[in-house]
Design an enzyme around this catalytic site. Structure first.
Site, mmCIF file in Angstrom:
data_model
loop_
_atom_site.group_PDB
_atom_site.id
_atom_site.type_symbol
_atom_site.label_atom_id
_atom_site.label_comp_id
_atom_site.label_asym_id
_atom_site.label_seq_id
_atom_site.Cartn_x
_atom_site.Cartn_y
_atom_site.Cartn_z
ATOM 1 N N CYS A 1 40.009 39.166 37.471
ATOM 2 C CA CYS A 1 39.611 40.063 38.556
ATOM 3 C C CYS A 1 40.353 39.682 39.844
ATOM 4 C CB CYS A 1 38.109 39.996 38.777
ATOM 5 S SG CYS A 1 37.530 38.425 39.430
ATOM 6 N N ARG B 1 43.085 25.583 36.611
ATOM 7 C CA ARG B 1 44.517 25.889 36.582
ATOM 8 C C ARG B 1 45.400 24.654 36.676
ATOM 9 N NH1 ARG B 1 47.611 29.449 39.615
ATOM 10 N NH2 ARG B 1 48.593 30.464 37.856
ATOM 11 N N HIS C 1 46.188 39.074 44.291
ATOM 12 C CA HIS C 1 47.368 38.425 44.866
ATOM 13 C C HIS C 1 47.792 39.167 46.130
ATOM 14 C CE1 HIS C 1 48.407 37.645 40.385
ATOM 15 N NE2 HIS C 1 47.600 36.707 40.830
ATOM 16 N N ALA D 1 39.820 36.278 41.149
ATOM 17 C CA ALA D 1 40.583 35.265 40.427
ATOM 18 C C ALA D 1 42.013 35.206 40.962
ATOM 19 C CB ALA D 1 40.600 35.581 38.933
HETATM 20 S S1 SF4 Z 1 34.227 36.783 38.449
HETATM 21 FE FE1 SF4 Z 1 32.914 37.221 40.232
HETATM 22 S S2 SF4 Z 1 34.290 38.312 41.657
HETATM 23 FE FE2 SF4 Z 1 35.252 38.408 39.622
HETATM 24 S S3 SF4 Z 1 34.533 40.357 38.741
HETATM 25 FE FE3 SF4 Z 1 33.129 38.726 38.053
HETATM 26 S S4 SF4 Z 1 31.450 38.787 39.575
HETATM 27 FE FE4 SF4 Z 1 33.197 39.867 40.474
#
Ligand code: SF4
Lengths: 74, 492
Positions: free
Chosen positions: B62, B96, B195, B65
């Site tokens: 996402c 990472r 990014h 991330a």
């Molecule tokens: S990891 Fe957290 S920020 Fe990413 S989609 Fe899931 S809930 Fe949303």
């Protein structure tokens, strides 16, 4: 109207970049390309056309500009 | 040349698409292609950066991330607050392997997880007060930090918290930069937008901080490493080569990087861009605003490294050009020894890759240096410009796949039968149980570095280790081996 960026590649030709869509493409033709008048209708390699208000040649590249989409590729 | 002909590869794609319902089939067909290096534009053969289909297994991440995990996370002297519920940050903590020097918890915070740990009441009443409190707490507990970033998780955007206002106020109170990043996970189709958002936050909140200051003295040989996250020490293995040829590296973005390095980047003469996908945005911005050109380079495998060093040196005077030649000449015999050792063992082996960022195209050269052949490659979250660059690197009639689904990947591997797969942890055990060795190409399988000359030696050893492991001949249990001459006599 979209924000675009025009830069010159290593060979000195214009490259078009549309940050919003991460679209990078070479410019195959530009209506005006003289120091006094620059811009106008630009054609991209992917077939899209954009209009940059004709203006004096920008002093340096890359430069961010506003452009209007006349005909998108997709 | 690939193992399959163009027709066979096309037939394979059709066969795999068969299982989908019509609509899904139409969509997925656009993301799978047979490579033709003569095609100029990738968009004629492959579609990318589109929303994944509901119902298929995707390997994407996402936007949070992309921002917290990739771009901002490795900046070691800042504290990155995962703003929202605890899970997003905790389950990705330190995954990472961005190496750094420093004392964790004192002046570096890379592997720690800071979160505002949202509870129900924060969702209902808003979390701004909590964030303000958190900022003060951080300042008290970790006084040596150089700044804070607020990495928004999904709920922040949903409940409409004003993190910008809190950050501005907090920055005034603690007199350190606080960067709000609007990287809620639901934005965009993959980590790629994260990014971009993170790059924009750097542009708006960090990059101009030292404009006009002359405290930092620059030299004509100042360069920066952009888009190297120091996974397993990659950036260090790159940096020594640049320094050996006479350049001065003034910033690392962002592996083992600091806030001060980022702020000083506009003083560089040239930006060296390794991961194009995640940091081209800021490089373009610096080119326009500060007139600093950028160059994409590839530090995987001796052939590409030599090419890259020469291209970089072309921006400088003869002193650097000689330096580049000297470095290439110095390492050449060492690299030859590595190739002599491993190439006979690896020659002709076929590899399929599926990674993110830059690797699906960058590592091809390193495999070729070892006599191996990449027969299929694809990006999790690449865009058209990534594929433009990939098409030329790949052989004719090889497979290209974008945002490949779990099912497609398995089917392709079953049919193409590569000797090695390079992908991530989620794919690893699926393929290893199928009897095909896999190296994780995100985290270098807990090894590394793979960049630079030193990295290539490790890369070659690791690939050999994966392929030559004796376990692969033991996949079929003895009682299932048909051609076993000594069939035991049946019990009477
Ligand atoms: S990891 Fe957290 S920020 Fe990413 S989609 Fe899931 S809930 Fe949303």
């Amino acid at each position: 109207m979209a924000n675009i960026m025009i830069r010159k590649d290593a060979a000195g030709s214009y490259v078009f970049y549309l940050p919003k869509r991460d679209l990078e493409d070479s410019i195959v033709s530009m209506e005006f390309d003289t120091p006094e008048k620059w811009g106008g209708e630009i054609k991209l390699n992917n077939g899209g056309t954009y209009l940059i208000e004709p203006q004096a040649l920008p002093p340096r590249f890359p430069i961010s500009l506003r452009a209007r989409r006349l005909d998108a590729a997709e | 040349m690939s193992v399959l002909t163009r027709e066979e590869t096309e037939a394979l794609i059709q066969e795999v698409l068969e299982v989908y319902p019509d609509k899904a089939k139409k969509d997925r067909a656009k993301h799978l292609a047979v490579n033709d290096p003569s095609v100029e534009q990738s968009k004629k053969c492959i579609t990318s950066n589109r929303k994944s289909l509901p119902g298929v297994m995707t390997i994407r991440g996402c936007a949070y991330a992309g921002s917290k995990g990739v771009v901002w996370g490795p900046v070691k002297d800042m504290i990155h607050i995962s703003h929202g519920p605890v899970g997003c940050g905790q389950y990705s903590r330190a995954g990472r392997r961005n190496y750094y020097v420093g004392v964790t918890g004192i002046n570096s915070f890379g592997t720690m997880n800071f979160t505002s740990d949202f509870q129900e009441k924060d969702i209902v009443f808003g979390g701004d007060k909590k964030l303000a409190k958190l900022i003060n707490e951080v300042e008290q507990l970790f006084p040596l930090h150089k700044g804070i970033t607020v990495q928004s998780e999904c709920p922040i955007g949903l409940i409409g918290d004003d993190i910008e206002a809190v950050s501005k106020k907090g920055a005034k109170d603690i007199e350190k930069p606080i960067v709000p990043v609007r990287c809620e996970g639901f934005r965009g189709v993959s980590q790629s937008l994260g990014h971009h958002i993170a790059n924009d936050a750097v542009r708006d909140w960090v990059l101009g901080n030292r404009d006009g200051s002359t405290a930092f003295e620059s030299t004509p040989y100042d360069v920066t490493i952009i888009g190297d996250y120091n996974i397993g020490g990659d950036a260090w293995a790159s940096r020594i080569l640049l320094e050996e040829m006479g350049l001065r590296v003034i910033a690392q973005w962002s592996g083992d990087g600091t806030l001060a390095e980022m702020e000083n980047t506009p003083k560089a003469k040239l930006n060296l861009l390794h991961c194009y996908r995640s940091m081209n945005y800021i490089s373009r911005h610096m080119e326009e605003k500060y007139g600093i050109p950028y160059i994409e380079y590839n530090f995987f495998g001796p052939t590409k490294i030599a090419e890259a060093l020469r291209n970089i040196a072309a921006f400088f005077d003869d002193h650097i050009k000689e330096g580049a030649e000297r470095v290439i000449a110095k390492y050449q015999p060492m690299m030859q020894a590595v190739i002599d050792k491993y190439k006979p063992r690896l020659q002709g082996k076929k590899v399929m890759l599926y990674v993110g960022g830059l690797r699906p195209r960058h590592v091809i050269g390193a495999y070729e240096d070892l006599g191996m052949e990449v027969v299929g490659t694809g990006y999790e979250f690449g865009h058209g410009d990534d594929y433009d660059r990939t098409i030329k690197e790949m052989g004719n009639a090889t497979l290209l796949y974008d945002d490949i689904t779990g099912f497609e990947f398995e089917e392709f591997v079953k049919k193409v039968k590569p000797d090695l797969v390079g992908s991530g942890i989620k794919e690893k055990y699926v393929f290893q149980k199928m009897g095909i060795p896999l190296r994780q190409m995100h985290s270098w399988d807990y090894s590394g570095p793979y960049h630079g000359y030193d990295g290539f030696a490790i890369f070659a050893r690791d690939m050999d280790m994966a392929l030559s492991n004796p376990c692969w001949s033991k996949i079929t249990p003895p009682w299932k081996k048909k051609d076993e001459a000594t069939e035991l006599p049946k019990a009477a």
